[in-house]
Design a protein around this motif. Structure first.
Motif, PDB file in Angstrom:
ATOM      1  N   GLY A 306       0.821  -1.173  -0.068  1.00  0.00           N
ATOM      2  CA  GLY A 306       0.043   0.056   0.045  1.00  0.00           C
ATOM      3  C   GLY A 306       0.938   1.351   0.066  1.00  0.00           C
ATOM      4  O   GLY A 306       1.923   1.407   0.025  1.00  0.00           O
ATOM      5  N   PRO A 307       0.228   2.376   0.264  1.00  0.00           N
ATOM      6  CA  PRO A 307       1.059   3.757  -0.051  1.00  0.00           C
ATOM      7  C   PRO A 307       1.806   4.088   1.439  1.00  0.00           C
ATOM      8  O   PRO A 307       1.442   3.610   2.332  1.00  0.00           O
ATOM      9  CB  PRO A 307      -0.128   4.644   0.035  1.00  0.00           C
ATOM     10  N   TYR A 308       2.663   4.777   1.349  1.00  0.00           N
ATOM     11  CA  TYR A 308       3.569   4.986   2.416  1.00  0.00           C
ATOM     12  C   TYR A 308       3.665   6.654   2.608  1.00  0.00           C
ATOM     13  O   TYR A 308       3.386   7.240   1.705  1.00  0.00           O
ATOM     14  CB  TYR A 308       5.188   4.518   1.940  1.00  0.00           C
ATOM     15  N   GLU A 309       3.631   6.819   3.658  1.00  0.00           N
ATOM     16  CA  GLU A 309       3.469   8.158   4.227  1.00  0.00           C
ATOM     17  C   GLU A 309       4.863   8.853   4.164  1.00  0.00           C
ATOM     18  O   GLU A 309       5.473   9.217   5.369  1.00  0.00           O
ATOM     19  CB  GLU A 309       2.681   8.500   5.495  1.00  0.00           C
ATOM     20  N   HIS A 310       5.312   9.411   2.983  1.00  0.00           N
ATOM     21  CA  HIS A 310       6.611   9.628   2.918  1.00  0.00           C
ATOM     22  C   HIS A 310       6.884  10.818   3.498  1.00  0.00           C
ATOM     23  O   HIS A 310       7.932  11.126   3.818  1.00  0.00           O
ATOM     24  CB  HIS A 310       6.786   9.942   1.584  1.00  0.00           C
ATOM     25  N   HIS A 311       5.863  11.845   3.568  1.00  0.00           N
ATOM     26  CA  HIS A 311       6.182  13.205   4.336  1.00  0.00           C
ATOM     27  C   HIS A 311       6.835  12.945   5.759  1.00  0.00           C
ATOM     28  O   HIS A 311       7.492  13.855   6.307  1.00  0.00           O
ATOM     29  CB  HIS A 311       4.865  13.880   4.366  1.00  0.00           C
ATOM     30  N   ALA A 312       6.260  11.756   6.447  1.00  0.00           N
ATOM     31  CA  ALA A 312       6.676  11.632   7.713  1.00  0.00           C
ATOM     32  C   ALA A 312       8.063  11.056   7.982  1.00  0.00           C
ATOM     33  O   ALA A 312       8.447  10.667   9.295  1.00  0.00           O
ATOM     34  CB  ALA A 312       5.795  10.884   8.536  1.00  0.00           C
ATOM     35  N   HIS A 313       8.780  10.870   6.849  1.00  0.00           N
ATOM     36  CA  HIS A 313      10.137  10.289   6.886  1.00  0.00           C
ATOM     37  C   HIS A 313      11.258  10.901   6.095  1.00  0.00           C
ATOM     38  O   HIS A 313      11.034  11.662   5.522  1.00  0.00           O
ATOM     39  CB  HIS A 313       9.965   8.952   6.367  1.00  0.00           C
ATOM     40  N   PRO A 314      12.625  10.655   6.367  1.00  0.00           N
ATOM     41  CA  PRO A 314      13.495  11.202   5.651  1.00  0.00           C
ATOM     42  C   PRO A 314      13.598  10.793   4.026  1.00  0.00           C
ATOM     43  O   PRO A 314      13.000   9.640   3.817  1.00  0.00           O
ATOM     44  CB  PRO A 314      14.852  10.748   6.249  1.00  0.00           C
ATOM     45  N   ALA A 315      13.737  11.612   3.345  1.00  0.00           N
ATOM     46  CA  ALA A 315      13.599  11.235   1.861  1.00  0.00           C
ATOM     47  C   ALA A 315      14.732  10.351   1.491  1.00  0.00           C
ATOM     48  O   ALA A 315      15.726  10.259   1.858  1.00  0.00           O
ATOM     49  CB  ALA A 315      13.888  12.710   0.943  1.00  0.00           C
ATOM     50  N   PRO A 316      14.340   9.307   0.637  1.00  0.00           N
ATOM     51  CA  PRO A 316      15.221   8.302   0.163  1.00  0.00           C
ATOM     52  C   PRO A 316      16.625   8.959  -0.562  1.00  0.00           C
ATOM     53  O   PRO A 316      16.219   9.885  -1.195  1.00  0.00           O
ATOM     54  CB  PRO A 316      14.303   7.618  -0.737  1.00  0.00           C
ATOM     55  N   ASP A 317      17.486   8.222  -0.248  1.00  0.00           N
ATOM     56  CA  ASP A 317      18.913   8.518  -1.037  1.00  0.00           C
ATOM     57  C   ASP A 317      18.751   8.278  -2.439  1.00  0.00           C
ATOM     58  O   ASP A 317      18.487   6.959  -2.690  1.00  0.00           O
ATOM     59  CB  ASP A 317      20.025   7.820  -0.528  1.00  0.00           C
TER      60      ASP A 317
END
Length: 483
Positions: A306-317
């Motif tokens: 499913g979808p991941y709440e990207h805003h709550a985590h560091p941006a991937p490298d």
């Protein structure tokens, strides 16, 4: 008439004056549908909800997961504490949460009480980039919150907090600095034996341990102690090595996740009896593609992608994502597929991946997935997040009617009613479909024949959906409010 009015409350074609009438006391039963389930409001209606005299209406807007967070944020200074609490909390736990605007978060941080702030912190509505600014906030209470993210702070940020002009900020920073001081943690734990409860578990799992505490954990028979030692970053290498043959696979799995694992221990765990341990080892940074392939890892095909709440985590490298996207290991390609900034060439590559998990994660998490990937993922998906795929603005709806109206599976027939060009006769037929969701979707379709649409308004099951149909004449809408 409650059901048709509930449908009318969410109908995107309802005129502003009718929506305002639905906010009147005689339509109290419709308030929740109007304020909590609509995806957008005319400005005049938004203003009326925000200043509505009944907190039930304002609370419903505060918890609306469909509306733009900027609209929800208009309630940030609501006079009712419970409305503010609802705004601070997660709107809907069945859908990915969207971040609140920066100005709303700052207003909350500087004016809300502790209980509301606790809701906000755990709601995942604060972007990670905003959290990283706490250490420079002009308000001392917010800078104190920054100390609770101690491991994420730079050396300069930690030093600044330790020298902060406010004594409570300095004291909190000093307490966090002590988490890496084994002697200080030993004093905090108190005399041996250490009682087993939540407070001591937090320290034992996350803070630096003295050799005295490590030896006590080894000798104490509590069943959680081996896992604690496998997890704690400060566990001495000799103790880590001794746990590689522990009988509990959960302990060995935790070892496999350590970043400081010696090469000989990596090789030993790569041959572990437990497939989850071998799989964790196969994902370690530093292994070559051949070394990963030599490990007998497993790939879960039944995961609820499913979808991941990207805003709550560091941006991937970006560099790591590029490497992962081209890896032979499907679980690494799944990691790359979750990166919303993945460039178009790699999106195209992963959209053709032979692993369904890679394709579904890409469909759920990239802002611009290929439309055909969204459709394919919906057809293959059986998880809880499946229905979110058809809400994506790139989902290919044209031509779905002829293709799926007669499909055997109800989930596929449902696609037919998404087709904006659906034939009126087909829409009429699908209002009699054996599946409830298909019938409801057909009742909302704007191509439903006029006579059938009006007849369904009196239907006990489909009246609400017919009233939500944007093709419903405004005269009929007004008539529903007069009944």
């Amino acid at each position: 008439m409650t059901a048709p009015l509930d449908g009318l409350a969410v109908n995107p074609a309802v005129p502003t004056d009718l929506l305002l009438r639905l906010l009147g006391p005689e339509y109290e039963s419709v308030w929740h549908a109007l304020a909590a389930l609509r995806a957008s409001f005319p400005e005049e209606v938004t203003a009326a909800i925000v200043r509505h005299p009944h907190r039930r209406v304002r609370r419903a807007l505060a918890r609306n997961p469909f509306v733009d967070p900027e609209v929800r944020g208009l309630l940030v200074d609501d006079p009712d504490w419970f409305v503010r609490l609802c705004l601070a909390g997660r709107p809907d736990r069945t859908r990915p949460v969207r971040p609140l605007p920066d100005w709303v978060i700052d207003r909350m941080l500087t004016t809300y009480d502790n209980e509301c702030l606790q809701e906000l912190v755990f709601s995942r509505q604060i972007p990670y980039r905003v959290q990283r600014t706490y250490c420079r906030h002009p308000l001392a209470s917010v800078r104190q919150m920054a100390t609770h993210t101690w491991t994420l702070l730079s050396a300069g940020e930690r030093t600044a907090l330790l020298k902060d002009p406010h004594p409570e900020v300095r004291a909190s920073a000093e307490r966090m600095q002590e988490t890496d001081d084994a002697e200080a943690m030993e004093r905090r734990l108190g005399p041996l034996p250490v009682p087993h409860h939540h407070g001591t578990a937090l320290i034992l799992v996350n803070y630096r341990l003295s050799r005295t505490i490590v030896d006590w954990l080894l000798s104490d028979p509590h069943p959680d102690n081996p896992w604690v030692l496998a997890h704690n970053y400060s566990t001495p290498p000799d103790v880590v090595a001794g746990l590689v043959t522990h009988a509990d696979p959960k302990v060995r799995l935790e070892l496999a996740r350590r970043s400081d694992l010696a090469p000989e221990l990596v090789r030993a765990l790569a041959r572990d009896d437990a497939p989850q341990v071998r799989t964790a080892i196969s994902l370690r940074p530093g292994l070559s593609e051949d070394e990963r392939a030599a490990i007998d890892y497993t790939v879960d095909a039944d995961e609820n992608f499913g979808p991941y709440e990207h805003h709550a985590h560091p941006a991937p490298d970006p560099a790591a994502s590029a490497v992962y996207a081209r890896s032979r290991h499907p679980l690494l390609r799944r990691r790359a597929a979750q990166d919303p900034a993945l460039p178009a060439a790699l999106v195209a590559l992963l959209a053709r991946d032979d692993d369904p998990g890679v394709r579904m994660l890409l469909a759920h998490n990239h802002p611009a997935p290929p439309p055909e990937l969204l459709l394919r993922s919906y057809l293959e998906h059986r998880g809880k997040a499946r229905d979110l795929l058809i809400e994506h603005p790139r989902f290919p709806v044209a031509g779905l009617g002829p293709r799926f109206a007669d499909a055997d599976a109800a989930g596929e027939r449902r696609l037919a009613v998404l087709d904006p060009g659906l034939a009126p006769a087909t829409a009429d037929r699908l209002t009699r479909d054996p599946n409830t969701t298909v019938r409801a979707g057909a009742a909302r379709h704007p191509h439903l024949p006029h006579e059938r649409l009006l007849a369904l308004l009196a239907d006990e099951e489909l009246g609400e959906h017919a009233a939500a149909n944007p093709a419903l004449p405004v005269t009929v809408m007004r008539g529903l409010l007069r009944q």
